[in-house]
Enzyme design. Structure first.
Site, PDB file in Angstrom:
ATOM      1  N   GLY A 148     -19.755 -29.781 -12.460  1.00 26.36           N
ATOM      2  CA  GLY A 148     -19.444 -29.698 -11.046  1.00 26.36           C
ATOM      3  C   GLY A 148     -20.437 -30.525 -10.247  1.00 26.36           C
ATOM      4  O   GLY A 148     -21.593 -30.681 -10.652  1.00 26.36           O
ATOM      5  N   CYS A 149     -19.999 -31.064  -9.110  1.00 22.51           N
ATOM      6  CA  CYS A 149     -20.902 -31.914  -8.319  1.00 22.51           C
ATOM      7  C   CYS A 149     -22.081 -31.121  -7.767  1.00 22.51           C
ATOM      8  O   CYS A 149     -23.219 -31.607  -7.757  1.00 22.51           O
ATOM      9  CB  CYS A 149     -20.134 -32.609  -7.200  1.00 22.51           C
ATOM     10  SG  CYS A 149     -19.166 -31.517  -6.138  1.00 22.51           S
ATOM     11  N   ASN A 150     -21.838 -29.887  -7.328  1.00 26.16           N
ATOM     12  CA  ASN A 150     -22.939 -29.046  -6.868  1.00 26.16           C
ATOM     13  C   ASN A 150     -23.855 -28.669  -8.027  1.00 26.16           C
ATOM     14  O   ASN A 150     -25.082 -28.654  -7.889  1.00 26.16           O
ATOM     15  CB  ASN A 150     -22.397 -27.765  -6.222  1.00 26.16           C
ATOM     16  CG  ASN A 150     -21.570 -28.029  -4.994  1.00 26.16           C
ATOM     17  OD1 ASN A 150     -21.949 -28.811  -4.134  1.00 26.16           O
ATOM     18  ND2 ASN A 150     -20.427 -27.380  -4.887  1.00 26.16           N
ATOM     19  N   ALA A 151     -23.236 -28.366  -9.161  1.00 26.19           N
ATOM     20  CA  ALA A 151     -24.018 -27.987 -10.340  1.00 26.19           C
ATOM     21  C   ALA A 151     -24.896 -29.131 -10.812  1.00 26.19           C
ATOM     22  O   ALA A 151     -26.039 -28.923 -11.234  1.00 26.19           O
ATOM     23  CB  ALA A 151     -23.092 -27.534 -11.459  1.00 26.19           C
ATOM     24  N   THR A 153     -26.155 -31.558  -8.910  1.00 31.48           N
ATOM     25  CA  THR A 153     -27.245 -31.709  -7.939  1.00 31.48           C
ATOM     26  C   THR A 153     -28.350 -30.702  -8.203  1.00 31.48           C
ATOM     27  O   THR A 153     -29.533 -31.052  -8.290  1.00 31.48           O
ATOM     28  CB  THR A 153     -26.707 -31.540  -6.509  1.00 31.48           C
ATOM     29  OG1 THR A 153     -25.591 -32.401  -6.297  1.00 31.48           O
ATOM     30  CG2 THR A 153     -27.785 -31.862  -5.486  1.00 31.48           C
TER      31      THR A 153
END
Length: 342
Positions: A148-151, A153
């Site tokens: 995931g993109c948040n994960a 980061t």
């Protein structure tokens, strides 16, 4: 050597980003593009900014002949992705951009995504696609699960610190500001310009965001014990980018040294000089992640701030980085273009 590539879900944002990146790649050629509602249309009709490229028309996925495809990117929504991938040839290399194969525990998947996993065989063989930390496994994998993109980061900020034991694992607060493209291209009322512009808001509050499943899995594995962080994302009226701020208990100088050493040889992770913080503007449209460390006025507390482009390093760029490894191509191929500015 040139490898033939298929992109499934080519009409979405991450599909378009894959096309853009592969257009500048010396060893990959797009030979098939799959979609559902936009099947039958040309890429120029769906994405006018890509009209100068010589690309095949979008097909229904069941119309694609995978016999001569070397690698397939799957940019479909979760749940749909597992159904499609389970039906693909069993020897076809696949990079999945959805959430379907990120979590190793089927019960964890059901907890965070609300339905039982329907492709357990493929889930068991999938390799987690955070490239810098699973590089050797990715090289030999058949199926790679993009993060995931948040994960991504949060893990770039925190993984080296957890491994080195330089922060308090029971006092981690992560705040992310996320661009609207992370929610996908489908029509949603709350994402209309008039609903989103000139303001921003927290969502998935109370540590309920699905990417917490990845944080729980990866951080607990690193620490050898359960680790649960406090995480709140915020939706901002921007097209691209994630800016993450981690509020940590630890010595700022030691944290900076740890991150600098961990990423010293990584081509896409740049740790800024101590006291500087990054901006999403400086990574826009690129596969780079910038990380900064600042000492808080309270002794023994620090801020770690990271910026990346959610569509590139947070998704499609990372997917291409993984595909390069899977095909024994130089890892940075097609990904070293500088960020867009202004």
């Amino acid at each position: 050597m040139t490898y033939s590539i298929a992109i499934l879900g080519a009409s979405g944002y991450t599909g378009a980003e894959l096309i853009r990146l592969i257009a500048g790649h010396s060893a990959l050629k797009i030979t098939a593009l799959g979609a559902f509602s936009k099947a039958g249309q040309s890429v120029a009709q769906v994405f006018p900014h890509l009209r100068h490229l010589d690309l095949p028309a979008l097909l229904q996925i069941d119309q694609i002949d995978f016999a001569n495809i070397d690698l397939c990117f799957c940019a479909l929504p979760h749940k749909t992705s597992q159904e499609v991938i389970a039906a693909l040839p069993s020897d076809l290399k696949v990079v999945d951009l959805s959430a379907d194969f990120r979590l190793r525990d089927p019960d964890a998947y059901e907890k965070w995504y609300g339905n039982k996993h329907a492709a357990l065989k493929q889930q068991a063989e999938a390799v987690y696609g955070l490239t810098e930390f699973y590089r050797d496994d990715i090289k030999t994998a058949r199926l790679v699960a993009g993060t995931g993109c948040n994960a991504a980061t949060g893990q770039y900020m925190l993984r080296p610190l957890i491994t080195a034991g330089v922060i308090d694992l029971d006092d981690i607060i992560l705040d992310l500001k996320c661009a609207v493209s992370g929610a996908g291209r489908s029509l949603k009322e709350n994402l209309l310009h008039a609903e989103l512009s000139e303001g921003y808001h927290a969502y998935a509050t109370g540590s309920t965001h699905r990417h917490l499943g990845e944080f729980d899995q990866e951080f607990s594995k690193l620490a050898g014990r359960p680790v649960q962080i406090q995480f709140t994302p915020h939706l901002i009226p921007a097209n691209r980018g994630i800016l993450g701020t981690g509020y940590l208990r630890g010595e700022a100088a030691q944290i900076h040294d740890t991150l600098s050493q961990a990423y010293a040889n990584e081509p896409f992770i740049d740790v800024l000089p101590f006291g500087e913080t990054p901006s999403t503007r400086h990574v826009r449209g690129s596969n780079f992640c910038h990380i900064g460390v600042v000492a808080d006025r309270q002794p023994g507390r620090a801020l770690v701030v990271a910026a990346l482009d959610n569509l590139t390093k947070g998704s499609s760029g990372q997917a291409l980085q993984n595909a390069n490894l899977m095909l024994n191509i130089k890892e940075t191929e097609g990904l070293m273009m500088p960020p867009l500015f202004p």
